[in-house]
Design a protein around this motif. Structure first.
Motif, PDB file in Angstrom:
ATOM      1  N   GLU A 549       0.799  -1.224   0.000  1.00  0.00           N
ATOM      2  CA  GLU A 549       0.000   0.000   0.000  1.00  0.00           C
ATOM      3  C   GLU A 549       0.831   1.273   0.000  1.00  0.00           C
ATOM      4  N   CYS A 550       2.114   1.161   0.246  1.00  0.00           N
ATOM      5  CA  CYS A 550       2.988   2.332   0.147  1.00  0.00           C
ATOM      6  C   CYS A 550       3.893   2.263  -1.079  1.00  0.00           C
ATOM      7  N   ASP A 551       3.489   1.432  -2.021  1.00  0.00           N
ATOM      8  CA  ASP A 551       4.227   1.398  -3.284  1.00  0.00           C
ATOM      9  C   ASP A 551       3.958   2.679  -4.067  1.00  0.00           C
ATOM     10  N   LEU A 552       4.910   3.014  -4.909  1.00  0.00           N
ATOM     11  CA  LEU A 552       4.867   4.299  -5.614  1.00  0.00           C
ATOM     12  C   LEU A 552       3.560   4.513  -6.365  1.00  0.00           C
ATOM     13  N   ASN A 553       3.071   3.484  -7.007  1.00  0.00           N
ATOM     14  CA  ASN A 553       1.883   3.681  -7.844  1.00  0.00           C
ATOM     15  C   ASN A 553       0.631   3.058  -7.260  1.00  0.00           C
ATOM     16  N   TRP A 554       0.637   2.823  -5.947  1.00  0.00           N
ATOM     17  CA  TRP A 554      -0.561   2.250  -5.317  1.00  0.00           C
ATOM     18  C   TRP A 554      -1.677   3.275  -5.332  1.00  0.00           C
TER      19      TRP A 554
ATOM     20  N   GLN B 286      -7.443   7.468   2.179  1.00  0.00           N
ATOM     21  CA  GLN B 286      -6.769   6.338   1.534  1.00  0.00           C
ATOM     22  C   GLN B 286      -7.100   6.247   0.044  1.00  0.00           C
ATOM     23  N   ALA B 287      -7.323   7.420  -0.573  1.00  0.00           N
ATOM     24  CA  ALA B 287      -7.636   7.461  -2.003  1.00  0.00           C
ATOM     25  C   ALA B 287      -6.424   6.997  -2.805  1.00  0.00           C
ATOM     26  N   ARG B 288      -6.699   6.423  -3.956  1.00  0.00           N
ATOM     27  CA  ARG B 288      -5.648   5.918  -4.835  1.00  0.00           C
ATOM     28  C   ARG B 288      -5.728   6.588  -6.191  1.00  0.00           C
ATOM     29  N   PRO B 289      -4.601   6.805  -6.879  1.00  0.00           N
ATOM     30  CA  PRO B 289      -3.247   6.622  -6.342  1.00  0.00           C
ATOM     31  C   PRO B 289      -2.941   7.699  -5.305  1.00  0.00           C
ATOM     32  N   TRP B 290      -2.336   7.282  -4.211  1.00  0.00           N
ATOM     33  CA  TRP B 290      -2.126   8.217  -3.104  1.00  0.00           C
ATOM     34  C   TRP B 290      -1.327   9.430  -3.545  1.00  0.00           C
ATOM     35  N   ALA B 291      -0.439   9.242  -4.530  1.00  0.00           N
ATOM     36  CA  ALA B 291       0.432  10.354  -4.921  1.00  0.00           C
ATOM     37  C   ALA B 291      -0.355  11.515  -5.527  1.00  0.00           C
ATOM     38  N   ASP B 292      -1.585  11.247  -5.968  1.00  0.00           N
ATOM     39  CA  ASP B 292      -2.412  12.346  -6.486  1.00  0.00           C
ATOM     40  C   ASP B 292      -3.063  13.149  -5.359  1.00  0.00           C
ATOM     41  N   MET B 328       2.668  27.959  23.295  1.00  0.00           N
ATOM     42  CA  MET B 328       2.545  27.748  21.846  1.00  0.00           C
ATOM     43  C   MET B 328       1.953  26.377  21.534  1.00  0.00           C
ATOM     44  N   VAL B 329       1.135  26.324  20.500  1.00  0.00           N
ATOM     45  CA  VAL B 329       0.629  25.060  19.963  1.00  0.00           C
ATOM     46  C   VAL B 329       0.683  25.184  18.443  1.00  0.00           C
ATOM     47  N   SER B 330       1.168  24.139  17.778  1.00  0.00           N
ATOM     48  CA  SER B 330       1.191  24.176  16.307  1.00  0.00           C
ATOM     49  C   SER B 330      -0.054  23.509  15.741  1.00  0.00           C
ATOM     50  N   THR B 331      -0.671  24.201  14.803  1.00  0.00           N
ATOM     51  CA  THR B 331      -1.806  23.623  14.078  1.00  0.00           C
ATOM     52  C   THR B 331      -1.382  23.040  12.739  1.00  0.00           C
ATOM     53  N   GLY B 332      -0.087  23.037  12.464  1.00  0.00           N
ATOM     54  CA  GLY B 332       0.392  22.383  11.244  1.00  0.00           C
ATOM     55  C   GLY B 332       0.205  23.238  10.009  1.00  0.00           C
ATOM     56  N   GLY B 333      -0.539  22.718   9.067  1.00  0.00           N
ATOM     57  CA  GLY B 333      -0.843  23.496   7.874  1.00  0.00           C
ATOM     58  C   GLY B 333       0.058  23.250   6.684  1.00  0.00           C
ATOM     59  N   ASP B 334       0.886  22.217   6.737  1.00  0.00           N
ATOM     60  CA  ASP B 334       1.760  21.946   5.590  1.00  0.00           C
ATOM     61  C   ASP B 334       1.085  21.013   4.594  1.00  0.00           C
ATOM     62  N   GLU B 335       1.518  21.113   3.371  1.00  0.00           N
ATOM     63  CA  GLU B 335       1.194  20.149   2.316  1.00  0.00           C
ATOM     64  C   GLU B 335      -0.310  19.896   2.157  1.00  0.00           C
ATOM     65  N   VAL B 336      -1.102  20.922   2.258  1.00  0.00           N
ATOM     66  CA  VAL B 336      -2.529  20.749   1.981  1.00  0.00           C
ATOM     67  C   VAL B 336      -2.689  20.531   0.476  1.00  0.00           C
ATOM     68  N   ASN B 337      -3.351  19.438   0.133  1.00  0.00           N
ATOM     69  CA  ASN B 337      -3.457  19.017  -1.262  1.00  0.00           C
ATOM     70  C   ASN B 337      -4.811  19.452  -1.812  1.00  0.00           C
ATOM     71  N   THR B 338      -4.798  20.384  -2.751  1.00  0.00           N
ATOM     72  CA  THR B 338      -6.086  20.913  -3.244  1.00  0.00           C
ATOM     73  C   THR B 338      -6.832  19.881  -4.068  1.00  0.00           C
ATOM     74  N   ASN B 339      -6.105  18.991  -4.739  1.00  0.00           N
ATOM     75  CA  ASN B 339      -6.790  17.974  -5.538  1.00  0.00           C
ATOM     76  C   ASN B 339      -7.675  17.087  -4.669  1.00  0.00           C
ATOM     77  N   CYS B 340      -7.225  16.832  -3.451  1.00  0.00           N
ATOM     78  CA  CYS B 340      -8.038  16.031  -2.525  1.00  0.00           C
ATOM     79  C   CYS B 340      -9.419  16.655  -2.355  1.00  0.00           C
ATOM     80  N   TYR B 341      -9.430  17.976  -2.165  1.00  0.00           N
ATOM     81  CA  TYR B 341     -10.724  18.654  -1.985  1.00  0.00           C
ATOM     82  C   TYR B 341     -11.466  18.790  -3.311  1.00  0.00           C
ATOM     83  N   ASP B 342     -10.731  19.001  -4.392  1.00  0.00           N
ATOM     84  CA  ASP B 342     -11.381  19.110  -5.705  1.00  0.00           C
ATOM     85  C   ASP B 342     -12.131  17.830  -6.055  1.00  0.00           C
ATOM     86  N   GLN B 343     -11.569  16.690  -5.627  1.00  0.00           N
ATOM     87  CA  GLN B 343     -12.154  15.394  -5.985  1.00  0.00           C
ATOM     88  C   GLN B 343     -13.142  14.890  -4.934  1.00  0.00           C
ATOM     89  N   ASP B 344     -13.329  15.635  -3.871  1.00  0.00           N
ATOM     90  CA  ASP B 344     -14.187  15.153  -2.780  1.00  0.00           C
ATOM     91  C   ASP B 344     -15.613  15.660  -2.989  1.00  0.00           C
TER      92      ASP B 344
END
Lengths: 554, 554
Positions: A549-554, B286-292, B328-344
């Motif tokens: 599940e952590c393969d590049l193209n999974w 856990q959407a696939r391909p995760w890299a998108d 201090m508390v960190s709320t993060g905010g890195d690497e928000v992926n817009t495609n995730c929301y576009d496809q949701d």
């Protein structure tokens, strides 16, 4: 024939669970099997007069089966296997049998045989109905390899030890006779216990050679009978030595685990530490700037034109041959710096007096050191420069050549007819990629960048660029840990599980696939963890329990 | 003023022994001094009502002085010091004094103050004649920093504990108020004991912030009162959690060692683990391909357009604010992926229904989460994308911004008027250079190659590219350990002593020199080893005991 067997094995990889290295021929079922509380390993009558190290291996295996406590690397770690194993038969017995006519020697004796005489083949059969499992072999070493494989079949869940893939039928033997691991104990010292611990891990993946780069320019920790002044003056401290008793401990511990010890006394370069006891023996000792005289500080090379030095070193190798039962001893031979000799008045005076060239005295020196080894029944091993950079008529074609600079050099060594051990920095150096260690050099990075990933090592083809008639020259290969930046602190995580990748390449043959290998290598890593080896995680735990599940193209 | 003090200190570096970070002002002598068997640390009347954690620090220091057993890093490891220390005076007392008018709070309370209010300054005086040494400060935190420095003066040889550089006069205070270390406990889990052990090491080099990246998409190990379902479903296992009691243990252990805990709940990206308890809360789970959909598997981001999610997360931050005393508390905010929301579909439906943009709902979401923190008296911290990639009007200029992608981004953050913590991957990521971990990718290397050497981190200039009026925006910096390939197995060697390099940059200021730093960093590493921290060796031991001799041009 060997290669086609490997291809068959890899083709079935999708169903393979935790076996590493992958057996050359394997069939697995999908039936669960439980280990009976009364499980025991028995010896068939053919193993009459079994040696103590085989009994010890049996007892260790019996213990590890119950103490590994390795949960399957899936979500739930075995919770999903309960219904399967609750319906499963119990295995009560594993029988070890030697083929008819086999001589019963100890594992140690078998492991220390000349490399072409070792027999590590075995068959393993594990029925799913609870009837006895069987390992057969022609040697106790083969039986031991079979025990190692048997131990990789088992998982634990809430007290039950079980396999999921029976019936299992394996016929196995290594693609290459040499599968090694080099440890440098001269740049930084490692306690005997660290070495034993590393041997335990190496044995788990069927490595059969511990290449012990025991001394170097920085320190001489080896106490050699008759030559004890070298360690007395050249070791880092009186505590940081390997006594003859320590050496015996390491050799016998390794032997009992199917591992031979190839010791290396690197000469004539990398020998500044000789100067602590014998300053007259060493040219350019701690000369400055060191970079003009050596690859790393301190500079210092044996005065090979000096007959006293030559005879001393030949005698040292005779003593080494007595200490180490292996059929092989390495005399080193890497990175000889000619400027060191060019600038050394004594060497120049000797060359001028005799009219000899540096190459010819190097040839005489090699004739003496290798002659001492051959007289003691040993086969010399050397680094590649001895055959590629120098024209040494004294080097017999029996010499074994380790290629370290680049795998591109293998072809040239084979073209000269020498047997080869793959140890190339571009695939098998475990220290690369961790930045530079030389001082006063803020931008310094590792000379052999980048880091050699297990994936990259795993794609190595031992036969690349060779002609078919050269294939038999390839004895195998090894990962190497040079320890300028290593110590017991990072020994486990820098070596494991990475070094398992070459162990599989040289046992199972080329052609493995990183994608199907990854879940199995996770298993190696987790099982090593259960045995106290501090392996690095290959991935987040999330990935480790979700194969693919952590393969590049999974 | 601060910078000129640092320059003075670095100018004297040739005579500095084991001090790390280098004090801002330092004078040393060349007289030896012995620690008396009756040595003890006393409190002046000004420390009336001293807190328990100061007493604990005193007792730890008294113990460590006798148990560090650190030999000097020279040939002979102190044998050459015998004549000097045998003639030396004995030091029997170290007195701790608070400046007149100082309020006596605990070290913990001082360490947890808002960053601009912390006072870590101290003076240390160690006479060479055996009269009492003195540490003065305006806070118990300053006294604690002085104790740490005092502890670095001492070596041991055959039972004698001694210094070689008295009299010592130090005036010291940090160049930057924030000196941190980030540990990710979500990709792989670390036991509480591993965290405490890391805090011990961090405290030795005056790090004052433990940035705890406690949760991520892979796991949610933090048990938050009122939100316990997140860990119940999202932790790797019931054993791999941090209970409120564990958190208290870590916070108080850190506080007593002068370290504040900045917790990070990374949102709205990096939140797949929320879906284990609340599948409806997470888009592209856990959407696939995760890299998108994500930078690494598994994909999954909080549905920030959903008011229920927004209120839940705001409530979660209120609960976090209760658990963690830091300002201090960190709320993060890195690497928000817009495609995730576009496809949701749900997110798109909500945006369509309201006519809002993704950016505007992110702004509302941030207003809610940061509002909850501000209401609890906390200052939010975020990763750089929150100010560089999004136009969020809800982000007050009080927000602290951590730059991680590249140090080149610092100027842009400062130009927007935000305070900055340096955490850039190109200098301070400890995981870089160890190869790729994504599966099915034989050629994969680390995305942030090469390995970041201590030497390179050490050359970092916190004020590079900034205008003088922006200097005050720089709060400090930190090394970061992301743990895709780390676990307790390699925690010590991957962090130490490397992370000490940023600890010195941000305490002593820029301008340090790797050549004079190396012997001191060896000392840090060896002292850590003596305290059970498994640091890597920076060089062969041969070099470690011969300062400068392994420099490039030696």
């Amino acid at each position: 024939m060997l290669l086609s067997a490997a291809i068959v094995a890899f083709a079935t990889a999708a169903r393979v669970h935790a076996l590493w290295p992958l057996p050359r021929s394997l069939s697995e079922g999908t039936t669960a099997l439980r280990l009976a509380p009364a499980f025991h390993i028995t010896l068939a009558p053919s193993v009459h007069g079994a040696p103590a190290d085989l009994y010890e291996a049996i007892l260790r295996t019996e213990t590890q089966l119950w103490t590994d406590d390795l949960g399957r690397l899936v979500i739930g770690r075995g919770a999903g296997d309960v219904s399967a194993f609750e319906a499963a038969a119990h295995l009560s017995e594993l029988t070890l049998e030697l083929d008819a006519g086999s001589t019963v020697l100890s594992i140690t004796e078998e492991a220390q045989k000349p490399i072409e005489q070792r027999n590590e083949a075995y068959t393993l059969s594990v029925p799913s109905n609870g009837s006895a499992a069987t390992i057969t072999a022609s040697s106790t070493l083969g039986l031991f390899r079979g025990l190692t494989t048997f131990g990789q079949l088992w998982y634990e869940y809430e007290g039950t030890v079980y396999a999921v893939n029976t019936p299992v039928e394996i016929e196995d033997s290594p693609a290459y006779p040499y599968r090694g691991l080099l440890l440098d104990t001269a740049r930084n010292y490692f306690a005997v216990s660290d070495i034993l611990h590393t041997i335990d891990a190496a044995s788990m993946v069927k490595i059969n050679e511990f290449h012990w780069h025991v001394v170097d320019s920085q320190s001489f920790p080896l106490e050699v009978p008759g030559y004890t002044e070298l360690a007395a003056y050249g070791a880092y401290s009186p505590q940081m030595v390997y006594t003859p008793s320590d050496v015996e401990t390491i050799i016998s511990y390794a032997g009992a685990r199917g591992i031979d010890v190839l010791v290396e006394i690197d000469t004539p370069g990398h020998t500044a530490a000789f100067a602590d006891a014998h300053p007259d023996f060493v040219a350019c000792n701690q000369a400055r700037p060191w970079a003009d005289f050596a690859a790393e500080p301190p500079a210092g090379q044996l005065r090979l034109a000096n007959d006293t030095v030559k005879e001393y070193v030949a005698g040292l190798f005779s003593a080494i041959a007595e200490m180490f039962p292996s059929s092989m001893v390495s005399t080193g031979g890497d990175e000889v710096n000619t400027n060191c000799y060019d600038q050394d008045p004594e060497t120049q005076a000797l060359l001028n007096a005799t009219g000899l060239t540096l190459e010819s005295v190097y040839d005489d020196f090699t004739a003496a050191t290798h002659g001492a080894l051959v007289a003691a029944g040993k086969t010399p091993a050397v680094w590649e420069e001895m055959v590629l950079d120098w024209n040494l008529t004294s080097l017999s074609n029996e010499t074994i050549v380790l290629v370290w600079i680049s795998s591109d050099d293998v072809k040239a060594v084979a073209d000269k007819g020498f047997r080869v051990i793959h140890a190339a920095s571009n695939y098998f150096y475990l220290d690369c990629g961790a930045g530079g260690w030389v001082g006063d050099y803020p931008a310094g990075n590792s000379w052999c960048d980048p880091f050699k990933t297990w994936q990259y090592s795993y794609t190595f083809d031992p036969l690349a660029n060779l002609t078919a008639d050269q294939y038999s020259l390839i004895l195998g290969g090894q990962h190497n840990l040079w320890t300028e930046q290593s110590s017991p602190s990072n020994l486990d995580p820098i070596v494991w599980p990475r070094a398992a990748s070459s162990a599989e390449v040289f046992w199972s043959g080329a052609g493995g696939n990183v994608t199907s290998a990854l879940p199995r290598l996770h298993d190696v890593s987790f099982r090593m963890q259960q045995r106290g080896i501090h392996t690095i995680p290959l991935q987040p735990y999330w990935c480790a329990i979700r194969p693919d599940e952590c393969d590049l193209n999974w």
